[in-house]
Scaffold this motif. Sequence first.
Motif, PDB file in Angstrom:
ATOM      1  N   SER A  87       0.862  -1.187   0.000  1.00  0.00           N
ATOM      2  CA  SER A  87       0.000   0.000   0.000  1.00  0.00           C
ATOM      3  C   SER A  87       0.899   1.238   0.000  1.00  0.00           C
ATOM      4  CB  SER A  87      -0.913  -0.048   1.231  1.00  0.00           C
ATOM      5  OG  SER A  87      -1.913   0.934   1.157  1.00  0.00           O
ATOM      6  N   HIS A  88       0.597   2.226   0.800  1.00  0.00           N
ATOM      7  CA  HIS A  88       1.374   3.498   0.767  1.00  0.00           C
ATOM      8  C   HIS A  88       1.666   3.968   2.187  1.00  0.00           C
ATOM      9  CE1 HIS A  88      -2.123   6.115   1.875  1.00  0.00           C
ATOM     10  NE2 HIS A  88      -2.793   5.099   1.356  1.00  0.00           N
ATOM     11  N   GLU A 133       0.504   8.129  -2.812  1.00  0.00           N
ATOM     12  CA  GLU A 133      -0.844   7.642  -3.113  1.00  0.00           C
ATOM     13  C   GLU A 133      -1.859   8.768  -2.947  1.00  0.00           C
ATOM     14  OE1 GLU A 133      -3.490   7.264  -0.962  1.00  0.00           O
ATOM     15  OE2 GLU A 133      -4.799   5.965  -2.125  1.00  0.00           O
ATOM     16  N   HIS A 198      -6.215  -2.590   3.910  1.00  0.00           N
ATOM     17  CA  HIS A 198      -6.422  -1.142   4.120  1.00  0.00           C
ATOM     18  C   HIS A 198      -7.521  -0.921   5.151  1.00  0.00           C
ATOM     19  CE1 HIS A 198      -6.671   3.123   3.100  1.00  0.00           C
ATOM     20  NE2 HIS A 198      -5.631   2.968   2.318  1.00  0.00           N
ATOM     21  N   GLY A 364     -10.226   6.029  -2.806  1.00  0.00           N
ATOM     22  CA  GLY A 364      -9.453   5.515  -3.936  1.00  0.00           C
ATOM     23  C   GLY A 364      -8.217   4.794  -3.428  1.00  0.00           C
ATOM     24  N   HIS A 365      -7.663   3.916  -4.263  1.00  0.00           N
ATOM     25  CA  HIS A 365      -6.490   3.151  -3.822  1.00  0.00           C
ATOM     26  C   HIS A 365      -5.564   2.827  -4.991  1.00  0.00           C
ATOM     27  CE1 HIS A 365      -8.192   2.604   0.135  1.00  0.00           C
ATOM     28  NE2 HIS A 365      -9.340   2.337  -0.446  1.00  0.00           N
ATOM     29  N   ASP A 366      -4.315   2.527  -4.663  1.00  0.00           N
ATOM     30  CA  ASP A 366      -3.350   2.116  -5.700  1.00  0.00           C
ATOM     31  C   ASP A 366      -3.840   0.879  -6.441  1.00  0.00           C
ATOM     32  OD1 ASP A 366      -1.138   3.119  -3.259  1.00  0.00           O
ATOM     33  OD2 ASP A 366      -1.096   3.999  -5.259  1.00  0.00           O
TER      34      ASP A 366
HETATM   35 MN    MN Z   1      -4.466   2.916  -1.146  1.00  0.00          MN
END
Ligand code: MN
Length: 417
Positions: A87-88, A133, A198, A364-366
């Motif tokens: 993730s970030h 991100e 997440h 929103g997400h990667d």
């Molecule tokens: Mn994300």
Amino acid sequence: MIPTPTLESPPEDRLLADLHDLSRIVDPDKPGWSRQAFTAFDRDGRAFARRRMAEAGLETWMDGAGNVFGLLRGTGAAGGRQIMIGSHTDTVESGGRFDGIVGVLGAIEVARLLQESGVTLAHDLVVVVFFAEEANPFGLGCTGSAAITGVIRPHHLDRTDVDGRRMGDALPDAGIEPEEFLRATYDFSKVTAFLELHIEQGPNLEAQGVQIGVVETITGFARFSALFRGRQDHAGTTPMDVRADACCAAAGTILAVERIAGDRPTSRGTCGMLTFTPMAVNVVTELAEVRGEFRSDSGTWLREAEQRILEAATAEASTRGVEVEVETAADGDPTPMTPGVMGTITSVASERGLSHARMFSGAGHDTQNIALHTDVGMIFVPSVGGRSHCPEEFTETADLLRGVEVLLGSVVRIDAQ
Ligand code: MN
Ligand code: HGY
Ligand code: MN
Ligand code: MN
């Protein structure tokens, strides 16, 4: 099973210790936790994660787009194919300690637990920290994952912040060379699946008393900026009916965003950035810039919203003798998750006796960028009070550990498929 420490005790458990240590790498002059992209704090945050990966026995590297990777080699029985998790670590300004961070530190914990339990996957396991991100000052989000999935184009480097600074000129502050950034890529043809753990960042899991969220669809985005150009005048001597007030045109447009988003329960409209020139209470505003975004589970609604905000801004400007330039960027339709990966996450949660529910992600997400190239899935854990992107953001330790457990179980299951 992973030990279940309590938050009250000093963070002895590795995952809590990592969360605690990473939460210290922030801008001390801002409330909450600020580790924004393009700052030294973010660069140090990604370096911290890389050190933890190396200490966990992973081979690490950073690509030209600022993404940090850690590799735990498998037996090779999967022919060099990979399972990617991560993730970030960047945050919004005055954000929290869990958004993105849980997915990075949880992925490193999975790599440790696999080795400690003597499990060697057939696949190589790749742990990733994506650069930037969060929506950055240049109006881009998921920047590092966008770079390696072909979403970034050279013109993106010319996107400017409210001070007119180009993103291309800001990248070196993040330790990234613009040309390297544009060349960055990843061979996703060897990635069997990408999984992101997440926090939900919303109220649903807590309200339903459900432990694990299995994401079905991630929201679509339509971002916009409207620059109003009026006439600078004296606030005391200029009659109301002869003004060209950019501030009022902007204000009318902001309320239009709220109105437009109000017509669909799963849509959102936000104007998080507003700048005036000059900034003075006794001067009629000459320039006003509004930057915002719409989100929705419907791509059609997003395109209509872009048209409606253009019409609203034009109307608010023309009735006041103000000029306006509107730019909209449809930053992606709603992204469906891969049914097979959702099925794996669901069966792993079930087998562990964890309550779970399918859900929409308003965040929103990667994962949305990675979905362009391989199978993807997201595992949500509850956010206390549904709060996120604020210092109050919190997730209970037991929920964090359940998320790591489902991530670990899903990786092992996909590896064996
Ligand atoms: Mn994300
Ligand atoms: O803005 C978002 O939805 C995410 O948290 N970056
Ligand atoms: Mn996030
Ligand atoms: Mn976020």
